[in-house]
Design a protein around this motif. Sequence first.
Motif, short mmCIF file in Angstrom:
data_model
loop_
_atom_site.label_atom_id
_atom_site.label_comp_id
_atom_site.label_asym_id
_atom_site.label_seq_id
_atom_site.Cartn_x
_atom_site.Cartn_y
_atom_site.Cartn_z
N SER A 190 0.76 24.02 0.17
CA SER A 190 -0.68 23.79 0.23
C SER A 190 -1.00 22.31 0.32
CB SER A 190 -1.36 24.39 -1.01
OG SER A 190 -2.72 24.05 -1.07
N ILE A 191 -0.33 21.51 -0.48
CA ILE A 191 -0.62 20.08 -0.50
C ILE A 191 -0.17 19.42 0.80
CG2 ILE A 191 -0.01 17.90 -1.62
CD1 ILE A 191 -0.05 19.45 -4.28
N LYS A 192 0.98 19.80 1.30
CA LYS A 192 1.44 19.25 2.59
C LYS A 192 0.43 19.56 3.70
CE LYS A 192 6.48 19.03 2.10
NZ LYS A 192 7.77 19.58 2.58
N ARG A 193 -0.09 20.77 3.68
CA ARG A 193 -1.06 21.17 4.71
C ARG A 193 -2.33 20.33 4.60
NH1 ARG A 193 -5.22 24.74 4.77
NH2 ARG A 193 -4.72 25.44 2.68
N ARG A 194 -2.80 20.12 3.38
CA ARG A 194 -4.05 19.38 3.19
C ARG A 194 -3.87 17.87 3.38
NH1 ARG A 194 -6.77 22.16 -2.08
NH2 ARG A 194 -8.54 20.81 -1.53
N LEU A 195 -2.63 17.40 3.29
CA LEU A 195 -2.35 15.98 3.55
C LEU A 195 -2.10 15.70 5.03
CD1 LEU A 195 0.00 14.96 0.58
CD2 LEU A 195 -2.36 14.20 0.98
N SER A 196 -1.91 16.77 5.79
CA SER A 196 -1.62 16.59 7.21
C SER A 196 -2.79 15.90 7.92
CB SER A 196 -1.36 17.94 7.87
OG SER A 196 -1.31 17.82 9.27
N PRO A 197 -2.50 14.97 8.85
CA PRO A 197 -3.57 14.31 9.59
C PRO A 197 -4.41 15.27 10.43
CG PRO A 197 -1.40 13.46 10.25
CD PRO A 197 -1.17 14.50 9.21
N THR A 198 -3.87 16.45 10.70
CA THR A 198 -4.61 17.43 11.50
C THR A 198 -5.49 18.35 10.65
OG1 THR A 198 -2.77 19.01 11.43
CG2 THR A 198 -2.80 17.42 13.26
N TYR A 199 -5.36 18.24 9.32
CA TYR A 199 -6.15 19.12 8.46
C TYR A 199 -7.61 18.69 8.46
CZ TYR A 199 -8.09 21.33 4.31
OH TYR A 199 -8.90 22.03 3.44
N LYS A 200 -8.49 19.65 8.57
CA LYS A 200 -9.92 19.40 8.52
C LYS A 200 -10.55 20.35 7.50
CE LYS A 200 -14.08 19.17 11.40
NZ LYS A 200 -14.65 19.37 12.77
N ALA A 201 -11.16 19.79 6.50
CA ALA A 201 -11.81 20.61 5.48
C ALA A 201 -12.93 21.43 6.10
CB ALA A 201 -12.36 19.73 4.37
N PRO A 202 -13.11 22.67 5.69
CA PRO A 202 -14.15 23.52 6.29
C PRO A 202 -15.55 23.00 5.99
CG PRO A 202 -13.20 24.56 4.34
CD PRO A 202 -12.35 23.36 4.63
N ASP A 203 -16.43 23.14 6.98
CA ASP A 203 -17.82 22.78 6.75
C ASP A 203 -18.53 23.92 6.02
OD1 ASP A 203 -18.24 24.75 8.67
OD2 ASP A 203 -18.73 23.36 10.26
N ALA A 204 -19.83 23.78 5.79
CA ALA A 204 -20.57 24.77 5.00
C ALA A 204 -20.49 26.17 5.63
CB ALA A 204 -22.02 24.34 4.85
N LYS A 205 -20.60 26.22 6.96
CA LYS A 205 -20.54 27.51 7.63
C LYS A 205 -19.18 28.15 7.47
CE LYS A 205 -21.13 29.72 12.16
NZ LYS A 205 -21.45 29.49 13.59
#
Length: 227
Positions: free
Chosen positions: A199-214
């Motif tokens: 999980s942490i590797k995925r969220r640290l990836s430069p390609t990870y984008k946190a979901p917007d409100a929708k």
Amino acid sequence: MEVEDMLRFALVHGAAGADEIDRLCAQHGWLRNGLLPDGTRVVPFACWAQTCAAYGRGGVAALRTLLADPDLASFAIAVLEEVKTVQSVQALLGFCDAATWQSPDATHAEWKALSALNLLLSLDDGVQVDAAAMGDVLRVVVKAFDTTAQPFLKRLCLYAARGAPTAQTLAWLQQLDVPEAEVKAEAEAQAARAVAIKSIKRRLSPTYKAPDAKAKRQIQRARAADL
């Protein structure tokens, strides 16, 4: 009446909702200890009412006060979990920072608070916090993990580490030795550590984008459909 209904009512209606909750509590004689004269256990609605009304009138600041009351701390934690804001996360972190982690009981308030942080921070649709808060999460998790001897509580710590997706957390998890006396417990601990690392590797990836409100709403609807 369900506890969830009372929580939502306080969250939506604020002080007016608190007044109505107090009125219902007095009208129906809700109990604090949840124990009827014949020994039957029921929901301690009066404690829930007090906690929800406190939030309705005073917000997170009022719940911080209730966290200091051993009889109401668990109720305040449950409401903070539903509030889902940076302020509620900070209140839970403050409570955890003062915890001793000596209890082997997962229902103890300090473990409930860590579980709440896990739910608030570890998922993609969770509360977004800054680097300082992530550092606080890691400090709390490491202290709890090192203190408790209970395998299932150690696993909770590992899962909660996902709420601090930083290089420091990743390094701690990767070097961590998680031997357990029983083969099954060790396998479960290793699995929890692997989940946290992934999980942490995925969220640290430069390609990870946190979901917007929708996207968050879509995630929440999908999760609710699976329940």
